[in-house]
Write a protein that holds these residues in place. Structure first.
Motif, PDB file in Angstrom:
ATOM      1  N   UNK A  68     -19.437  -9.509   8.682  1.00 34.04           N
ATOM      2  CA  UNK A  68     -18.683 -10.485   7.905  1.00 34.04           C
ATOM      3  C   UNK A  68     -19.647 -11.195   6.967  1.00 34.04           C
ATOM      4  N   UNK A  69     -19.120 -11.770   5.897  1.00 39.71           N
ATOM      5  CA  UNK A  69     -19.957 -12.516   4.969  1.00 39.71           C
ATOM      6  C   UNK A  69     -19.258 -13.795   4.557  1.00 39.71           C
ATOM      7  N   UNK A  70     -20.054 -14.754   4.119  1.00 44.06           N
ATOM      8  CA  UNK A  70     -19.516 -16.020   3.640  1.00 44.06           C
ATOM      9  C   UNK A  70     -20.358 -16.457   2.443  1.00 44.06           C
ATOM     10  N   UNK A  71     -19.730 -16.890   1.355  1.00 47.06           N
ATOM     11  CA  UNK A  71     -20.484 -17.225   0.135  1.00 47.06           C
ATOM     12  C   UNK A  71     -21.309 -18.491   0.296  1.00 47.06           C
ATOM     13  N   UNK A  72     -22.367 -18.580  -0.504  1.00 48.51           N
ATOM     14  CA  UNK A  72     -23.194 -19.782  -0.516  1.00 48.51           C
ATOM     15  C   UNK A  72     -23.316 -20.302  -1.950  1.00 48.51           C
ATOM     16  N   UNK A  73     -23.531 -21.592  -2.061  1.00 45.43           N
ATOM     17  CA  UNK A  73     -23.633 -22.249  -3.357  1.00 45.43           C
ATOM     18  C   UNK A  73     -25.000 -21.997  -3.976  1.00 45.43           C
ATOM     19  N   UNK A  74     -25.042 -21.940  -5.313  1.00 43.90           N
ATOM     20  CA  UNK A  74     -26.309 -21.803  -6.025  1.00 43.90           C
ATOM     21  C   UNK A  74     -26.201 -22.586  -7.332  1.00 43.90           C
ATOM     22  N   UNK A  75     -27.279 -23.278  -7.682  1.00 47.14           N
ATOM     23  CA  UNK A  75     -27.336 -24.017  -8.942  1.00 47.14           C
ATOM     24  C   UNK A  75     -28.386 -23.367  -9.837  1.00 47.14           C
ATOM     25  N   UNK A  76     -28.032 -23.092 -11.076  1.00 46.48           N
ATOM     26  CA  UNK A  76     -28.962 -22.481 -12.027  1.00 46.48           C
ATOM     27  C   UNK A  76     -29.029 -23.323 -13.292  1.00 46.48           C
ATOM     28  N   UNK A  77     -30.233 -23.771 -13.619  1.00 45.97           N
ATOM     29  CA  UNK A  77     -30.469 -24.520 -14.850  1.00 45.97           C
ATOM     30  C   UNK A  77     -31.782 -24.038 -15.449  1.00 45.97           C
ATOM     31  N   UNK A  78     -31.684 -23.140 -16.424  1.00 47.46           N
ATOM     32  CA  UNK A  78     -32.849 -22.511 -17.057  1.00 47.46           C
ATOM     33  C   UNK A  78     -33.678 -21.809 -15.986  1.00 47.46           C
ATOM     34  N   UNK A  79     -34.960 -22.169 -15.872  1.00 51.52           N
ATOM     35  CA  UNK A  79     -35.826 -21.500 -14.903  1.00 51.52           C
ATOM     36  C   UNK A  79     -35.686 -22.058 -13.494  1.00 51.52           C
ATOM     37  N   UNK A  80     -34.914 -23.139 -13.330  1.00 48.65           N
ATOM     38  CA  UNK A  80     -34.761 -23.781 -12.023  1.00 48.65           C
ATOM     39  C   UNK A  80     -33.504 -23.256 -11.326  1.00 48.65           C
ATOM     40  N   UNK A  81     -33.704 -22.674 -10.149  1.00 48.46           N
ATOM     41  CA  UNK A  81     -32.596 -22.099  -9.382  1.00 48.46           C
ATOM     42  C   UNK A  81     -32.696 -22.653  -7.965  1.00 48.46           C
ATOM     43  N   UNK A  82     -31.626 -23.312  -7.491  1.00 47.75           N
ATOM     44  CA  UNK A  82     -31.694 -24.076  -6.241  1.00 47.75           C
ATOM     45  C   UNK A  82     -30.497 -23.813  -5.333  1.00 47.75           C
ATOM     46  N   UNK A  83     -30.714 -24.046  -4.039  1.00 49.48           N
ATOM     47  CA  UNK A  83     -29.655 -23.916  -3.044  1.00 49.48           C
ATOM     48  C   UNK A  83     -29.776 -25.038  -2.022  1.00 49.48           C
ATOM     49  N   UNK A  84     -28.839 -25.041  -1.071  1.00 47.83           N
ATOM     50  CA  UNK A  84     -28.779 -26.068  -0.031  1.00 47.83           C
ATOM     51  C   UNK A  84     -28.913 -25.424   1.342  1.00 47.83           C
ATOM     52  N   UNK A  85     -29.854 -25.906   2.151  1.00 50.08           N
ATOM     53  CA  UNK A  85     -30.013 -25.359   3.508  1.00 50.08           C
ATOM     54  C   UNK A  85     -28.813 -25.698   4.382  1.00 50.08           C
ATOM     55  N   UNK A  86     -28.217 -26.852   4.160  1.00 52.29           N
ATOM     56  CA  UNK A  86     -27.038 -27.238   4.940  1.00 52.29           C
ATOM     57  C   UNK A  86     -25.880 -26.295   4.652  1.00 52.29           C
ATOM     58  N   UNK A  87     -25.665 -26.030   3.395  1.00 55.40           N
ATOM     59  CA  UNK A  87     -24.616 -25.102   2.981  1.00 55.40           C
ATOM     60  C   UNK A  87     -24.864 -23.715   3.564  1.00 55.40           C
ATOM     61  N   UNK A  88     -26.112 -23.287   3.524  1.00 49.71           N
ATOM     62  CA  UNK A  88     -26.453 -21.954   4.036  1.00 49.71           C
ATOM     63  C   UNK A  88     -26.198 -21.871   5.538  1.00 49.71           C
ATOM     64  N   UNK A  89     -26.566 -22.901   6.292  1.00 52.05           N
ATOM     65  CA  UNK A  89     -26.338 -22.855   7.740  1.00 52.05           C
ATOM     66  C   UNK A  89     -24.845 -22.797   8.058  1.00 52.05           C
TER      67      UNK A  89
END
Length: 607
Positions: A68-89
């Motif tokens: 099974x899979x579940x999507x995770x959030x990602x933020x992209x702003x130019x060269x900066x690409x970020x995620x959330x550990x809470x969201x991932x867990x």
């Protein structure tokens, strides 16, 4: 030589943007067994990729019985690409519970668990709460994603020091590695830097979140943090696995680059102890983690792997039944193989008994994938991502996507059909020949290997005013070929420096595309073995759980049992195909040389 301390053999004992849990389920035909069936032994693997968290359940033959899979959030702003550990867990827990439910696996059947993840960088405070690594200050955004290139300048400055540790990274650090990113945060986000208590690779953080054990993996620390794993080589053996004091840090390196504060507290912020992949962590799942995952307290958890390396563990012993997997034959035979883990990016993984220093190729890394072997790791920073970019930004893409949806096939399958039709219409001898006038340098996100130039740019030669579906099909094919020429460049470069690679094994999403695989076979000139199980990263992660549960004596032993071959794709025997690709390969290499020349001309013009 790098100044790692001498090791002894002594042992060491958030709010987030949660997305709807639209788990996509893949199940085998026996997933719906009744609860009265005999209890199974099941190994669980979890993989956190760039866009989703996935869970896979495997039986004792290494067969996938549910995922099974579940999507995770990602933020992209130019060269900066970020995620959330809470969201991932949260996504991990959703995927694990969905996979177990839909495969009718009860908690008692899951005997071991392993994590794999992208080599993204996680920042947490002393309570384990997220600390922002974003210009925005948003505390949810506490992960710098692996592909983030904000630290190009920091990487250049670190490389200018010519530290001895760099010889174990192909001669230079990539901005995708952790030291440049750490330096960027220290220089740009001083408040966050002061609050951060632990810096962790994402897969190590997942294991820590599950068990409370801060032991780091030799995979993550050696490959991404400049840790010198071979400091343990004389005193550590996988079969006597234990948590080892982290004596492989080169303190001089960290001080030279301006990060001497990370040495404090016996390297507490970056790792005080390390272990072989698959080493059982702590007392297994903590009560809190077990409840969140829907598993039993104490379920063994193995020390983690980076996702690409888990793909290698899940693939590298996938041999046809006619080829031996016994211990003696395997000692050297495995050194003739290279695994291509083909996803958003592609990693090229090969192992050797002796350390091989290869300019522009990461490594040699001791015990970073297969314990007690040296790992060479080439790579291309954008492959699946590049194909998506090429297609999605073409004017013909929306219409083509609608046609594909109407036929219930992927846009890639439709493009492959269009190319077959064009071959017949134009009466060319083979599909590859359609691109005789189009050439692609696939460095749209820099070149990871073998020229190791993060400033390299993508190039397309042969464009016209045409914007039809057929033109997109040609561009798609030329891009696949450019990626394959890049792989050939890596293989030839590795072999010229001591490797003897004659077989490729491919896994990951792109390996499911027959055109992609055949072009690679024809261009590199090697057979390509596809594993029986398509979810090899999940299998590699599950192998860590199997080893932690002491079902096998080590990772390599588990690989021999749980890896299995599927289809074998051979290069074309048509000499015209080889001649054609040899010619295009020469053009491919010339494109980068032209770019360097152009760069030099413009630099002089602006002085």
């Amino acid at each position: 030589m790098p100044t790692a301390r001498k090791c002894s053999s002594s042992s060491l004992s958030e709010t987030s943007p949660i997305l709807p849990s639209s788990a996509s389920i893949e199940m085998s035909s026996d997933a719906g067994e009744s609860s009265s069936a005999a209890r199974r032994t099941v190994f669980l693997g979890v993989d956190v990729g760039t866009g989703s968290a996935r869970a896979g359940l495997f039986d004792e033959q290494g067969r996938l019985i549910g995922s099974a899979s579940s999507p995770i959030q990602i933020w992209k702003e130019k060269d900066c690409i970020e995620q959330s550990s809470t969201d991932i867990w949260h996504a991990v827990c959703t995927a694990v519970k969905a996979a177990c439910s839909l495969a009718s696996v009860v908690p008692e059947e899951v005997v071991g668990l392993g994590f794999a993840a992208t080599c993204s960088l996680v920042a947490v405070d002393s309570d384990g709460s997220p600390v922002s690594v974003s210009w925005t200050g948003d505390a949810r955004r506490n992960i710098i994603v692996w592909m983030d290139h904000r630290a190009v300048n920091q990487a250049e400055r670190i490389n200018a020091n010519n530290s001895p540790v760099l010889q174990y990274c192909g001669g230079s650090l990539s901005p995708e590695m952790q030291a440049p990113k750490l330096l960027w945060v220290k220089e740009n986000l001083k408040e966050s830097w002061s609050l951060i208590f632990r810096w962790m690779d994402l897969s190590d953080w997942l294991s820590f979140r599950a068990t409370g054990d801060d032991t780091r993996s030799l995979c993550t620390t050696v490959c991404k943090w400049t840790y010198l794993g071979h400091a343990h080589m004389e005193v550590a053996r996988e079969k006597d696995s234990h948590s080892m004091e982290a004596c492989g840090w080169d303190d001089v390196f960290w001080e030279e680059i301006g990060l001497g504060d990370l040495v404090e507290g016996n390297h507490a912020k970056i790792g005080r102890s390390v272990a072989f992949p698959g080493h059982p962590l702590g007392s297994g799942l903590t009560p809190a983690a077990a409840k969140e995952l829907g598993l039993l307290v104490g379920t063994p958890v193995g020390t983690a792997l980076i996702d690409a390396h888990a793909g290698g563990v899940g693939t590298m012993e996938s041999l046809p039944e006619t080829e031996s997997k016994d211990d003696v034959a395997n000692e050297e035979a495995i050194c003739h193989r290279m695994v291509l883990v083909c996803g958003t990016s592609t990693c090229h993984m090969a192992v050797s008994r002796n350390k091989l220093f290869i300019p522009g190729v990461w490594g040699p890394f001791w015990s970073a994938m297969v314990p007690e072997y040296w790992l060479t790791e080439g790579g291309q920073s954008a492959t699946g991502a590049l194909l998506d970019h090429i297609i999605e930004n073409h004017v013909a893409a929306p219409l083509l996507a609608n046609r594909a949806a109407a036929q219930s096939i992927s846009i890639y399958e439709l493009l492959n059909k269009i190319l077959e039709s064009m071959m017949q219409e134009r009466k060319v001898l083979f599909v590859s020949a359609l691109t005789e006038d189009m050439h692609v340098l696939p460095d749209f996100h820099g070149n990871r290997s073998p020229v190791a130039d993060p400033k390299s740019k993508g190039m397309v030669c042969g464009l016209t005013l045409e914007t039809s579906e057929k033109q997109l099909a040609l561009l798609y094919l030329a891009t696949i070929q450019g990626i394959a020429y890049g792989t050939r460049h890596i293989v030839e470069h590795c072999n010229s420096h001591g490797h003897k690679i004659d077989t490729l094994l491919a896994c990951g999403g792109l390996s499911k595309n027959p055109l992609y695989v055949q072009e690679h076979a024809d261009i590199v000139g090697c057979r390509i073995i596809l594993p029986r199980e398509s979810e090899t990263v999940l299998l590699g992660a599950a192998i860590l759980g199997a080893v932690a549960a002491q079902k096998y004596s080590g990772v390599h032993d588990a690989m021999r049992v749980l890896n299995a071959a599927g289809q074998v794709v051979h290069p074309s025997k048509d000499v015209k195909v080889k001649k054609y690709h040899d010619a295009k390969y020469q053009i491919f290499k010339s494109l980068y040389e032209q770019q360097l020349s152009h760069r030099s001309i413009m630099m002089q013009a602006l002085q």
